[in-house]
Design an enzyme around this catalytic site. Structure first.
Site, PDB file in Angstrom:
ATOM      1  CB  CYS A   1     -34.748  22.434 131.275  1.00 40.06           C
ATOM      2  SG  CYS A   1     -34.749  23.188 129.481  1.00 40.06           S
TER       3      CYS A   1
ATOM      4  CB  CYS B   1     -37.052  25.409 130.936  1.00 37.70           C
ATOM      5  SG  CYS B   1     -37.215  23.797 129.688  1.00 37.70           S
TER       6      CYS B   1
END
Length: 104
Positions: free
Chosen positions: A29, A32
């Site tokens: 991600c 993230c």
């Protein structure tokens, strides 16, 4: 306080005391990865006031499901094990500091 990497087995124990910021994330991600250094800075700034717990949603689907995590990163604020706040998506350090300050 060091950032804790939590699992389905340890999450309840890791979050049942004090103020906790739980970061639900995955290695693939992009946002993230962007928020990781922000969390490191927050950890350094807030010290013992808040515990930061990271949960890899790919490896800990039970915990992610329990909290209804549909998008990542999802950041959930818990106080003594109870959810008190939640934000989804990348957040700048200032926004996270304000979010946590409401609950310190």
């Amino acid at each position: 306080m060091a950032i804790v990497h939590s699992t389905d087995q340890t999450f309840t124990n890791d979050t049942n005391e004090g103020l906790v910021l739980a970061d639900f994330w995955a290695p693939w991600c992009g946002p993230c990865k962007m928020i990781a250094p922000v969390l490191e800075e927050l950890d350094g700034d807030m010290g013992d006031k808040v515990k930061i717990v990271k949960v890899d949603v790919d490896e800990n689907q039970e915990t992610a499901g329990k909290f209804g995590v549909m998008s990542i990163p999802t950041l959930i604020v818990l106080k003594d094990g109870e959810v008190v706040d939640k934000v989804v998506g990348f957040q700048p350090k200032e926004a996270l500091s304000e979010l946590l300050a409401k609950h310190v």
